[in-house]
Design a protein around this motif. Sequence first.
Motif, mmCIF file in Angstrom:
data_model
loop_
_atom_site.group_PDB
_atom_site.id
_atom_site.type_symbol
_atom_site.label_atom_id
_atom_site.label_comp_id
_atom_site.label_asym_id
_atom_site.label_seq_id
_atom_site.Cartn_x
_atom_site.Cartn_y
_atom_site.Cartn_z
ATOM 1 N N TYR A 233 -0.799 11.143 -5.366
ATOM 2 C CA TYR A 233 0.526 11.661 -4.978
ATOM 3 C C TYR A 233 0.812 11.307 -3.524
ATOM 4 C CZ TYR A 233 4.529 14.880 -5.439
ATOM 5 O OH TYR A 233 5.795 15.423 -5.525
ATOM 6 N N ASP A 234 -0.165 11.540 -2.646
ATOM 7 C CA ASP A 234 -0.015 11.167 -1.233
ATOM 8 C C ASP A 234 0.126 9.656 -1.078
ATOM 9 O OD1 ASP A 234 -0.039 13.728 -0.231
ATOM 10 O OD2 ASP A 234 -2.175 13.739 0.251
ATOM 11 N N ASN A 235 -0.670 8.903 -1.839
ATOM 12 C CA ASN A 235 -0.612 7.443 -1.733
ATOM 13 C C ASN A 235 0.752 6.907 -2.148
ATOM 14 O OD1 ASN A 235 -3.252 7.281 -0.839
ATOM 15 N ND2 ASN A 235 -4.112 6.962 -2.886
ATOM 16 N N LYS A 236 1.343 7.534 -3.146
ATOM 17 C CA LYS A 236 2.652 7.073 -3.609
ATOM 18 C C LYS A 236 3.717 7.292 -2.534
ATOM 19 C CE LYS A 236 5.673 7.087 -7.644
ATOM 20 N NZ LYS A 236 5.906 7.629 -9.010
ATOM 21 N N ILE A 237 3.603 8.415 -1.815
ATOM 22 C CA ILE A 237 4.532 8.661 -0.705
ATOM 23 C C ILE A 237 4.386 7.568 0.349
ATOM 24 C CG2 ILE A 237 5.111 10.245 1.197
ATOM 25 C CD1 ILE A 237 4.256 12.561 -0.627
ATOM 26 N N ASP A 238 3.154 7.231 0.686
ATOM 27 C CA ASP A 238 2.901 6.176 1.679
ATOM 28 C C ASP A 238 3.434 4.825 1.200
ATOM 29 O OD1 ASP A 238 1.665 7.995 3.349
ATOM 30 O OD2 ASP A 238 -0.363 7.537 2.604
ATOM 31 N N GLU A 239 3.276 4.546 -0.088
ATOM 32 C CA GLU A 239 3.678 3.243 -0.631
ATOM 33 C C GLU A 239 5.188 3.010 -0.534
ATOM 34 O OE1 GLU A 239 2.188 3.339 -4.586
ATOM 35 O OE2 GLU A 239 0.069 3.111 -3.977
ATOM 36 N N VAL A 240 5.983 4.082 -0.582
ATOM 37 C CA VAL A 240 7.443 3.917 -0.495
ATOM 38 C C VAL A 240 7.941 4.063 0.942
ATOM 39 C CG1 VAL A 240 7.851 4.617 -2.879
ATOM 40 C CG2 VAL A 240 7.871 6.354 -1.064
ATOM 41 N N GLY A 241 7.001 4.122 1.898
ATOM 42 C CA GLY A 241 7.393 4.137 3.306
ATOM 43 C C GLY A 241 7.370 5.495 3.971
ATOM 44 N N GLY A 242 6.888 6.519 3.268
ATOM 45 C CA GLY A 242 6.810 7.859 3.858
ATOM 46 C C GLY A 242 8.107 8.624 3.700
ATOM 47 N N LEU A 243 8.046 9.897 3.966
ATOM 48 C CA LEU A 243 9.208 10.779 3.822
ATOM 49 C C LEU A 243 10.170 10.597 4.990
ATOM 50 C CD1 LEU A 243 7.285 14.031 2.783
ATOM 51 C CD2 LEU A 243 8.586 12.528 1.254
ATOM 52 N N ASP A 244 11.414 10.280 4.679
ATOM 53 C CA ASP A 244 12.434 10.196 5.729
ATOM 54 C C ASP A 244 12.891 11.586 6.151
ATOM 55 O OD1 ASP A 244 12.790 7.290 5.881
ATOM 56 O OD2 ASP A 244 13.539 7.484 3.822
ATOM 57 N N PHE A 245 12.861 12.510 5.209
ATOM 58 C CA PHE A 245 13.381 13.860 5.454
ATOM 59 C C PHE A 245 12.605 14.826 4.575
ATOM 60 C CE2 PHE A 245 16.016 17.519 4.645
ATOM 61 C CZ PHE A 245 16.797 17.703 5.781
ATOM 62 N N GLN A 246 12.128 15.907 5.170
ATOM 63 C CA GLN A 246 11.429 16.944 4.398
ATOM 64 C C GLN A 246 12.169 18.262 4.552
ATOM 65 O OE1 GLN A 246 8.368 17.027 2.303
ATOM 66 N NE2 GLN A 246 9.640 18.821 1.858
ATOM 67 N N LEU A 247 12.612 18.821 3.428
ATOM 68 C CA LEU A 247 13.250 20.133 3.396
ATOM 69 C C LEU A 247 12.195 21.183 3.070
ATOM 70 C CD1 LEU A 247 15.925 21.784 3.434
ATOM 71 C CD2 LEU A 247 16.091 21.342 0.966
ATOM 72 N N LEU A 248 12.174 22.260 3.853
ATOM 73 C CA LEU A 248 11.184 23.322 3.664
ATOM 74 C C LEU A 248 11.850 24.692 3.614
ATOM 75 C CD1 LEU A 248 8.476 22.318 6.316
ATOM 76 C CD2 LEU A 248 8.331 21.933 3.842
ATOM 77 N N GLY A 249 11.179 25.609 2.937
ATOM 78 C CA GLY A 249 11.441 27.030 3.101
ATOM 79 C C GLY A 249 10.216 27.625 3.770
#
Length: 637
Positions: A142-158
Amino acid sequence: MSINSITHQKAGKFEETRFEKIHNVIFESSNEASILVAKEIASLIKNKQAQNKNCVLGLATGSSPIKIYEELVRMHKEEGLSFKNVITFNLDEYFPMEKESIQSYYYFMHDHLFNHIDILPENINIPDGTIKSDIYDYCMSYDNKIDEVGGLDFQLLGIGRTGHVGFNEPGSHFNSGTRTITLDYVTRSDAAPGFLGIDKVPRKAITMGIATIRKAKRIVLVAWGINKASIVKKAIEGEVSSQIPATYLQTHDNTTFVLDKDASSELTRVKTPWLVTSLKWNEELKRKAVVWLSERLGKSILKLTDKDYNDNGMSNLLVEEGTAYDLNIKMFNVLQHSITGWPGGKPNADDTHRPERAIPAKKRVIIFSPHPDDDVISMGGTFDRLVEQGHDVHVAYQTSGNIAVADNEALKFAEVCKFMSKSTTEVEKIISSINNKGKNSIDTLEVRKLKGMIRRGESFGATRYLGVPDENVHFLDLPFYETGTVKKNKLSAEDINIIINLIEKVKPHQIYAAGDLADPHGTHKVCLDALFKALDELKHKPFMDDCWVWLYRGAWHEWDTHEIEMAVPLSPDQVLKKRTAIFFHQSQKDGAMFQGDDSREFWVRVEDRNKLTAQKYNNLGLADYAAIEAFKRYYFK
């Protein structure tokens, strides 16, 4: 445009102080804030489209981002915002959890967002709560897939009340990646309404880790409501600690906390602004400051000295007021005048300094109760006083409360009906429906009617005990509530018109309503919104010129002492009478469905709260009462 750029254009009063370690912005309402967050996300998507690039979003679940998703859906449908270049990664999922379950975050995201936009299905990534292979390898991938697409541009949190982001509970490591985790009891209790009981909430989850979240180029954390105020203060002003994982965001260089007024209420610049900057003092701030100083020093108001004020950042207040002696007497009198044993007004008395009018001596009153027990839980003593003092008291139960009746309680009543009835076909159908209820099923209409009748019968027991005639008890059964699940429908004109019709019929001099917005599943807020919308439509009617609205709070929070405008003291006998009225709501007495993380029964916690309010008044130097119920007046424009 980002929240950063938008908010720096706002008034300077929103700038951070030396106490704060994370950029944060405060808005009057969560709706206004949610729309601006949605606009930032939409702007990012469009910028990426212009560059022919994908936009990678990290998304959150829970109640906080719902309005953000609603606005994004609106922009897609009405403004042509496309999501074809968007790749999403959700923060977390319960484990184990079937995708089809109405409690799953897979279901939540499709229900609130994905089913309504043009995102490509292959671009949606949500942790799989059914994974049966090597979970460690799955989380790594799951982490690797995020890295493969260039990382998160924006993270929404509560943010959870434990300080968790995602499901990173206290103890989570700074360098943690996506993994399984055991959920904290507080987190599970907060989730309990959605599962209709804490025993049904999974004990584990899969969550993105702190390190995964912190790699995002931009992070926006949203928090709404007074029940988040304490943890928001710790996250923004406290030291970085694994015990409050949200504090790890202090080390991220592009994070903004977006807060509504209630969620920001414990921040130093909001709660005690005189410790931060020079102020233009108004009467509300003066009252707030004097009460705070008295409580901080453990001294009654009349014992506060010039030195006390000077040592605690209020020297300029004394410049305005003259001396501590003058200010103390003034504020003592303000608080003294809030106390009354006559919530409907005292007949033939000078009401200059009383919270309520003397005329008319006998008033028409409507007590709005979101659920069929909030009236006696929150203002049972005042309710009793109003009836005893001869006012024409009406009670309006805004919802049936059927969802809060446990299956075993409904089964008990159904079986009694079966024993008593000659025609048992319908009863047996109800019993069969309860006994064969599936894991993700909602109650049948017949079962919901039975549960609603249980609560209706309990309500009549309490109102008759307090002396209210049956014709003055109104069951509104607002349609927004009647879904059979925790998720409710949107407020509609039909809901509002039901309230309008009752108010026009009674033409009240007083309205009491629940102003407690920390209700764990939001019904209080929707009920209050419905009342406010009704009042807005009715405000031009002549009878409304003589109608005052008083807000009470429930078993979750109380008004701060400086906010209280009417304090109704209760004698020990009235405390016992209030307790008895609460006991009529037997289905809610033992093991209530929405107990929260407070193990005390509702009658215990509300008695403790009323006693604490009385103790606070006494500590300020005022009279010593057994208990006090508190109210704040609402002024409609």
